[in-house]
Design a protein around this motif. Structure first.
Motif, PDB file in Angstrom:
ATOM      1  N   LEU A  85     -17.182  51.559  69.161  1.00 49.54           N
ATOM      2  CA  LEU A  85     -17.494  52.658  68.247  1.00 49.54           C
ATOM      3  C   LEU A  85     -18.974  52.604  67.923  1.00 49.54           C
ATOM      4  O   LEU A  85     -19.502  51.553  67.571  1.00 49.54           O
ATOM      5  CB  LEU A  85     -16.663  52.508  66.970  1.00 49.54           C
ATOM      6  N   ASP A  86     -19.681  53.728  68.058  1.00 49.70           N
ATOM      7  CA  ASP A  86     -21.101  53.816  67.712  1.00 49.70           C
ATOM      8  C   ASP A  86     -21.243  54.833  66.595  1.00 49.70           C
ATOM      9  O   ASP A  86     -21.137  56.028  66.827  1.00 49.70           O
ATOM     10  CB  ASP A  86     -21.923  54.235  68.929  1.00 49.70           C
ATOM     11  N   ASP A  87     -21.468  54.352  65.369  1.00 55.04           N
ATOM     12  CA  ASP A  87     -21.622  55.274  64.243  1.00 55.04           C
ATOM     13  C   ASP A  87     -23.035  55.238  63.686  1.00 55.04           C
ATOM     14  O   ASP A  87     -23.276  55.481  62.520  1.00 55.04           O
ATOM     15  CB  ASP A  87     -20.586  54.996  63.153  1.00 55.04           C
ATOM     16  N   SER A  88     -24.016  54.967  64.564  1.00 48.26           N
ATOM     17  CA  SER A  88     -25.402  54.852  64.136  1.00 48.26           C
ATOM     18  C   SER A  88     -26.103  56.195  63.957  1.00 48.26           C
ATOM     19  O   SER A  88     -27.125  56.274  63.291  1.00 48.26           O
ATOM     20  CB  SER A  88     -26.191  54.008  65.137  1.00 48.26           C
ATOM     21  N   GLY A  89     -25.568  57.254  64.545  1.00 43.42           N
ATOM     22  CA  GLY A  89     -26.218  58.563  64.466  1.00 43.42           C
ATOM     23  C   GLY A  89     -25.658  59.408  63.344  1.00 43.42           C
ATOM     24  O   GLY A  89     -24.785  58.993  62.584  1.00 43.42           O
ATOM     25  N   SER A  90     -26.188  60.605  63.229  1.00 41.20           N
ATOM     26  CA  SER A  90     -25.645  61.534  62.245  1.00 41.20           C
ATOM     27  C   SER A  90     -24.433  62.244  62.847  1.00 41.20           C
ATOM     28  O   SER A  90     -24.284  62.320  64.061  1.00 41.20           O
ATOM     29  CB  SER A  90     -26.707  62.556  61.847  1.00 41.20           C
ATOM     30  N   GLY A  91     -23.558  62.728  62.022  1.00 42.44           N
ATOM     31  CA  GLY A  91     -22.357  63.400  62.499  1.00 42.44           C
ATOM     32  C   GLY A  91     -21.266  62.395  62.784  1.00 42.44           C
ATOM     33  O   GLY A  91     -21.363  61.224  62.423  1.00 42.44           O
ATOM     34  N   PRO A  92     -20.200  62.842  63.459  1.00 48.76           N
ATOM     35  CA  PRO A  92     -19.061  61.948  63.737  1.00 48.76           C
ATOM     36  C   PRO A  92     -19.477  60.776  64.625  1.00 48.76           C
ATOM     37  O   PRO A  92     -20.348  60.907  65.475  1.00 48.76           O
ATOM     38  CB  PRO A  92     -18.061  62.841  64.474  1.00 48.76           C
ATOM     39  N   ALA A  93     -18.826  59.647  64.418  1.00 49.64           N
ATOM     40  CA  ALA A  93     -19.077  58.470  65.252  1.00 49.64           C
ATOM     41  C   ALA A  93     -18.644  58.759  66.685  1.00 49.64           C
ATOM     42  O   ALA A  93     -17.710  59.508  66.926  1.00 49.64           O
ATOM     43  CB  ALA A  93     -18.312  57.270  64.697  1.00 49.64           C
ATOM     44  N   ALA A  94     -19.350  58.141  67.622  1.00 45.70           N
ATOM     45  CA  ALA A  94     -19.002  58.272  69.038  1.00 45.70           C
ATOM     46  C   ALA A  94     -18.217  57.053  69.467  1.00 45.70           C
ATOM     47  O   ALA A  94     -18.541  55.926  69.103  1.00 45.70           O
ATOM     48  CB  ALA A  94     -20.260  58.406  69.884  1.00 45.70           C
ATOM     49  N   VAL A  95     -17.177  57.281  70.249  1.00 49.77           N
ATOM     50  CA  VAL A  95     -16.370  56.205  70.805  1.00 49.77           C
ATOM     51  C   VAL A  95     -16.607  56.198  72.310  1.00 49.77           C
ATOM     52  O   VAL A  95     -16.479  57.234  72.968  1.00 49.77           O
ATOM     53  CB  VAL A  95     -14.872  56.433  70.511  1.00 49.77           C
ATOM     54  N   GLU A  96     -16.973  55.045  72.844  1.00 46.75           N
ATOM     55  CA  GLU A  96     -17.105  54.924  74.288  1.00 46.75           C
ATOM     56  C   GLU A  96     -15.721  55.080  74.909  1.00 46.75           C
ATOM     57  O   GLU A  96     -14.713  54.678  74.320  1.00 46.75           O
ATOM     58  CB  GLU A  96     -17.697  53.567  74.657  1.00 46.75           C
ATOM     59  N   LEU A  97     -15.675  55.679  76.082  1.00 45.42           N
ATOM     60  CA  LEU A  97     -14.389  55.988  76.692  1.00 45.42           C
ATOM     61  C   LEU A  97     -14.461  55.741  78.188  1.00 45.42           C
ATOM     62  O   LEU A  97     -15.434  56.120  78.847  1.00 45.42           O
ATOM     63  CB  LEU A  97     -14.063  57.460  76.411  1.00 45.42           C
ATOM     64  N   GLU A  98     -13.420  55.087  78.719  1.00 45.82           N
ATOM     65  CA  GLU A  98     -13.232  54.921  80.156  1.00 45.82           C
ATOM     66  C   GLU A  98     -11.942  55.641  80.530  1.00 45.82           C
ATOM     67  O   GLU A  98     -10.931  55.494  79.841  1.00 45.82           O
ATOM     68  CB  GLU A  98     -13.078  53.445  80.522  1.00 45.82           C
ATOM     69  N   VAL A  99     -11.994  56.438  81.589  1.00 44.84           N
ATOM     70  CA  VAL A  99     -10.816  57.175  82.040  1.00 44.84           C
ATOM     71  C   VAL A  99     -10.615  56.874  83.519  1.00 44.84           C
ATOM     72  O   VAL A  99     -11.544  57.014  84.317  1.00 44.84           O
ATOM     73  CB  VAL A  99     -10.985  58.692  81.798  1.00 44.84           C
ATOM     74  N   LEU A 100      -9.409  56.436  83.870  1.00 43.81           N
ATOM     75  CA  LEU A 100      -9.055  56.108  85.246  1.00 43.81           C
ATOM     76  C   LEU A 100      -8.011  57.115  85.704  1.00 43.81           C
ATOM     77  O   LEU A 100      -6.966  57.254  85.063  1.00 43.81           O
ATOM     78  CB  LEU A 100      -8.463  54.701  85.332  1.00 43.81           C
ATOM     79  N   VAL A 110     -13.045  56.959  88.361  1.00 43.05           N
ATOM     80  CA  VAL A 110     -13.286  56.246  87.121  1.00 43.05           C
ATOM     81  C   VAL A 110     -14.383  57.008  86.397  1.00 43.05           C
ATOM     82  O   VAL A 110     -15.485  57.188  86.938  1.00 43.05           O
ATOM     83  CB  VAL A 110     -13.716  54.780  87.362  1.00 43.05           C
ATOM     84  N   TYR A 111     -14.056  57.500  85.201  1.00 43.45           N
ATOM     85  CA  TYR A 111     -15.016  58.232  84.378  1.00 43.45           C
ATOM     86  C   TYR A 111     -15.481  57.352  83.232  1.00 43.45           C
ATOM     87  O   TYR A 111     -14.725  56.514  82.730  1.00 43.45           O
ATOM     88  CB  TYR A 111     -14.359  59.470  83.756  1.00 43.45           C
ATOM     89  N   ALA A 112     -16.707  57.572  82.781  1.00 46.08           N
ATOM     90  CA  ALA A 112     -17.236  56.933  81.579  1.00 46.08           C
ATOM     91  C   ALA A 112     -17.818  58.049  80.716  1.00 46.08           C
ATOM     92  O   ALA A 112     -18.347  59.040  81.231  1.00 46.08           O
ATOM     93  CB  ALA A 112     -18.312  55.915  81.930  1.00 46.08           C
ATOM     94  N   GLY A 113     -17.699  57.887  79.407  1.00 46.82           N
ATOM     95  CA  GLY A 113     -18.249  58.902  78.526  1.00 46.82           C
ATOM     96  C   GLY A 113     -18.013  58.564  77.076  1.00 46.82           C
ATOM     97  O   GLY A 113     -17.821  57.398  76.718  1.00 46.82           O
ATOM     98  N   THR A 114     -18.011  59.609  76.257  1.00 43.14           N
ATOM     99  CA  THR A 114     -17.851  59.424  74.827  1.00 43.14           C
ATOM    100  C   THR A 114     -16.919  60.472  74.247  1.00 43.14           C
ATOM    101  O   THR A 114     -16.832  61.596  74.742  1.00 43.14           O
ATOM    102  CB  THR A 114     -19.199  59.519  74.076  1.00 43.14           C
TER     103      THR A 114
END
Length: 175
Positions: A85-100, A110-114
């Motif tokens: 979880l990255d909540d360092s920015g403004s707005g909603p926190a971003a969660v790193e995501l891996e999709v297989l 294999v996808y990577a994103g947020t």
């Protein structure tokens, strides 16, 4: 839209809880080799078994102009794995995501994103193809919750073409 979260949902899945359930709808597929756009129907299901990942299945079928089913198009199945979880920015926190994802056409992605609030942005990290699979080199996906509906779009680099719009759909929650 009111979202109820099952008490059995593992904490790492809470940022993705809005996806959990069954969705149905329709979309459009534009393929460089096919020329004209193709209308399709779709069923998507996101679920979990208490462990910190979502299992995912999508089925699509080609629709006639009157909405009747003509033939199956694609099936994909896989797993969505939330990470840090990255909540360092403004707005909603971003969660790193891996999709297989795996496809019966001989492609595994294999996808990577947020995931940031009700929006998910993904890009392929790896694409593997069998010897008989069609050429496909990269993909980008976007998912979002808009007015209670799941909207998604897919861009692909395939068949010798650079990244371009490939498919999109609007799905309603049905379960």
């Amino acid at each position: 839209m009111v979202l109820s979260i099952d008490a059995s949902t593992p904490p790492p899945l809470l940022p993705l809880a809005w996806l959990i359930g069954r969705w149905e709808g329709a979309g459009v597929l534009g393929h460089p080799a096919r020329g004209a756009d193709v209308r399709f129907g779709q069923e998507v299901e996101f679920g979990h078994d208490g462990r910190p990942f979502l299992h995912y299945t999508s089925r699509t079928w080609r629709l006639d102009e009157d909405g009747s089913v003509l033939e199956p198009l694609d099936v994909e199945t896989g797993y969505w794995r939330p990470g840090a979880l990255d909540d360092s920015g403004s707005g909603p926190a971003a969660v790193e995501l891996e999709v297989l994802l795996a496809h019966p056409t001989g492609v595994v992605e294999v996808y990577a994103g947020t995931a940031r609030g009700p929006r998910i942005d993904l890009g392929t990290d790896v694409v593997a193809r069998t010897a008989t699979a069609a050429e496909y080199t990269a993909g980008q996906r976007m998912y979002g919750l808009v007015d209670g509906d799941l909207l998604w779009a897919l861009d692909v680099a395939a068949a010798g073409h650079p990244m371009r719009s490939y498919a999109s759909a609007r799905l309603k929650r049905v379960g």
